[in-house]
Scaffold this motif. Structure first.
Motif, PDB file in Angstrom:
ATOM      1  N   ASP A  35       0.830  -1.200   0.000  1.00  0.00           N
ATOM      2  CA  ASP A  35       0.000   0.000   0.000  1.00  0.00           C
ATOM      3  C   ASP A  35       0.868   1.255   0.000  1.00  0.00           C
ATOM      4  OD1 ASP A  35      -2.603   1.442   0.345  1.00  0.00           O
ATOM      5  OD2 ASP A  35      -1.676   1.985   2.264  1.00  0.00           O
ATOM      6  N   TYR A  36       1.923   1.239   0.785  1.00  0.00           N
ATOM      7  CA  TYR A  36       2.839   2.384   0.850  1.00  0.00           C
ATOM      8  C   TYR A  36       3.427   2.697  -0.527  1.00  0.00           C
ATOM      9  CZ  TYR A  36       7.076   5.034   1.823  1.00  0.00           C
ATOM     10  OH  TYR A  36       8.079   5.976   1.803  1.00  0.00           O
ATOM     11  N   VAL A  37       3.945   1.666  -1.198  1.00  0.00           N
ATOM     12  CA  VAL A  37       4.558   1.854  -2.521  1.00  0.00           C
ATOM     13  C   VAL A  37       3.514   2.354  -3.518  1.00  0.00           C
ATOM     14  CG1 VAL A  37       5.625   0.645  -4.472  1.00  0.00           C
ATOM     15  CG2 VAL A  37       6.455   0.238  -2.150  1.00  0.00           C
ATOM     16  N   GLU A  38       2.307   1.799  -3.462  1.00  0.00           N
ATOM     17  CA  GLU A  38       1.251   2.244  -4.374  1.00  0.00           C
ATOM     18  C   GLU A  38       0.919   3.717  -4.154  1.00  0.00           C
ATOM     19  OE1 GLU A  38      -2.066  -0.370  -3.848  1.00  0.00           O
ATOM     20  OE2 GLU A  38      -1.018  -2.071  -4.735  1.00  0.00           O
ATOM     21  N   ARG A  39       0.806   4.141  -2.901  1.00  0.00           N
ATOM     22  CA  ARG A  39       0.462   5.535  -2.612  1.00  0.00           C
ATOM     23  C   ARG A  39       1.592   6.490  -2.996  1.00  0.00           C
ATOM     24  NH1 ARG A  39      -0.148   6.455   2.685  1.00  0.00           N
ATOM     25  NH2 ARG A  39       0.613   4.423   3.306  1.00  0.00           N
ATOM     26  N   VAL A  40       2.826   6.110  -2.711  1.00  0.00           N
ATOM     27  CA  VAL A  40       3.960   6.984  -3.029  1.00  0.00           C
ATOM     28  C   VAL A  40       4.129   7.113  -4.542  1.00  0.00           C
ATOM     29  CG1 VAL A  40       6.465   7.199  -2.916  1.00  0.00           C
ATOM     30  CG2 VAL A  40       5.174   6.629  -0.863  1.00  0.00           C
ATOM     31  N   THR A  41       4.059   6.005  -5.261  1.00  0.00           N
ATOM     32  CA  THR A  41       4.232   6.081  -6.715  1.00  0.00           C
ATOM     33  C   THR A  41       3.055   6.817  -7.357  1.00  0.00           C
ATOM     34  OG1 THR A  41       3.315   3.841  -6.985  1.00  0.00           O
ATOM     35  CG2 THR A  41       5.716   4.049  -6.904  1.00  0.00           C
ATOM     36  N   ALA A  42       1.837   6.660  -6.837  1.00  0.00           N
ATOM     37  CA  ALA A  42       0.686   7.401  -7.366  1.00  0.00           C
ATOM     38  C   ALA A  42       0.880   8.904  -7.154  1.00  0.00           C
ATOM     39  CB  ALA A  42      -0.602   6.926  -6.703  1.00  0.00           C
ATOM     40  N   THR A  43       1.401   9.277  -6.002  1.00  0.00           N
ATOM     41  CA  THR A  43       1.657  10.687  -5.712  1.00  0.00           C
ATOM     42  C   THR A  43       2.711  11.246  -6.657  1.00  0.00           C
ATOM     43  OG1 THR A  43       1.047  10.403  -3.398  1.00  0.00           O
ATOM     44  CG2 THR A  43       2.394  12.327  -3.942  1.00  0.00           C
ATOM     45  N   CYS A  44       3.790  10.500  -6.857  1.00  0.00           N
ATOM     46  CA  CYS A  44       4.854  10.953  -7.770  1.00  0.00           C
ATOM     47  C   CYS A  44       4.331  11.109  -9.193  1.00  0.00           C
ATOM     48  CB  CYS A  44       6.032   9.983  -7.740  1.00  0.00           C
ATOM     49  SG  CYS A  44       6.967  10.030  -6.207  1.00  0.00           S
ATOM     50  N   ARG A  45       3.504  10.164  -9.630  1.00  0.00           N
ATOM     51  CA  ARG A  45       2.925  10.260 -10.979  1.00  0.00           C
ATOM     52  C   ARG A  45       1.998  11.464 -11.073  1.00  0.00           C
ATOM     53  NH1 ARG A  45       2.150   4.769 -10.216  1.00  0.00           N
ATOM     54  NH2 ARG A  45      -0.090   5.107 -10.068  1.00  0.00           N
ATOM     55  N   ALA A  46       1.161  11.681 -10.053  1.00  0.00           N
ATOM     56  CA  ALA A  46       0.226  12.809 -10.066  1.00  0.00           C
ATOM     57  C   ALA A  46       0.968  14.142 -10.104  1.00  0.00           C
ATOM     58  CB  ALA A  46      -0.688  12.741  -8.841  1.00  0.00           C
ATOM     59  N   LEU A  47       2.113  14.200  -9.434  1.00  0.00           N
ATOM     60  CA  LEU A  47       2.918  15.420  -9.415  1.00  0.00           C
ATOM     61  C   LEU A  47       3.882  15.493 -10.598  1.00  0.00           C
ATOM     62  CD1 LEU A  47       3.734  15.528  -5.607  1.00  0.00           C
ATOM     63  CD2 LEU A  47       2.101  16.958  -6.858  1.00  0.00           C
ATOM     64  N   ARG A  48       3.859  14.453 -11.426  1.00  0.00           N
ATOM     65  CA  ARG A  48       4.733  14.340 -12.605  1.00  0.00           C
ATOM     66  C   ARG A  48       6.208  14.470 -12.222  1.00  0.00           C
ATOM     67  NH1 ARG A  48       1.864  17.921 -17.097  1.00  0.00           N
ATOM     68  NH2 ARG A  48       2.245  16.231 -18.530  1.00  0.00           N
ATOM     69  N   LYS A  49       6.578  13.777 -11.142  1.00  0.00           N
ATOM     70  CA  LYS A  49       7.959  13.783 -10.652  1.00  0.00           C
ATOM     71  C   LYS A  49       8.630  12.458 -10.972  1.00  0.00           C
ATOM     72  CE  LYS A  49       7.801  17.810  -8.784  1.00  0.00           C
ATOM     73  NZ  LYS A  49       8.624  18.885  -9.299  1.00  0.00           N
ATOM     74  N   GLN A  50       9.866  12.555 -11.445  1.00  0.00           N
ATOM     75  CA  GLN A  50      10.640  11.338 -11.657  1.00  0.00           C
ATOM     76  C   GLN A  50      10.995  10.776 -10.296  1.00  0.00           C
ATOM     77  OE1 GLN A  50      13.995  12.508 -14.026  1.00  0.00           O
ATOM     78  NE2 GLN A  50      12.875  12.246 -15.919  1.00  0.00           N
ATOM     79  N   HIS A  51      11.065   9.448 -10.229  1.00  0.00           N
ATOM     80  CA  HIS A  51      11.363   8.812  -8.953  1.00  0.00           C
ATOM     81  C   HIS A  51      11.984   7.443  -9.186  1.00  0.00           C
ATOM     82  CE1 HIS A  51       7.332   7.581 -10.182  1.00  0.00           C
ATOM     83  NE2 HIS A  51       7.564   6.444  -9.546  1.00  0.00           N
TER      84      HIS A  51
END
Length: 56
Positions: free
Chosen positions: A12-28
């Motif tokens: 769940d943590y990874v899903e939420r963090v990667t969704a946030t990065c995608r929404a903010l259009r940030k490379q990660h």
């Protein structure tokens, strides 16, 4: 002995963090020990150019 990390839902943590990065259009990059929770084929580049700001 209880380990706090046992209580964390890492998937769940990874899903939420990667969704946030995608929404903010940030490379990660997701570190190695959490990559097992990424969906198959997830783009996870090893090297990402970093902005270091103006030279001092």
């Amino acid at each position: 002995m209880f380990n706090d990390s046992d209580a964390i839902d890492w998937r769940d943590y990874v899903e939420r963090v990667t969704a946030t990065c995608r929404a903010l259009r940030k490379q990660h990059y997701v570190k190695l020990d959490l990559q097992q929770f990424l969906p198959p084929g997830y783009h996870n580049p090893l090297r990402i150019p970093q902005y270091r700001g103006a030279p001092a």
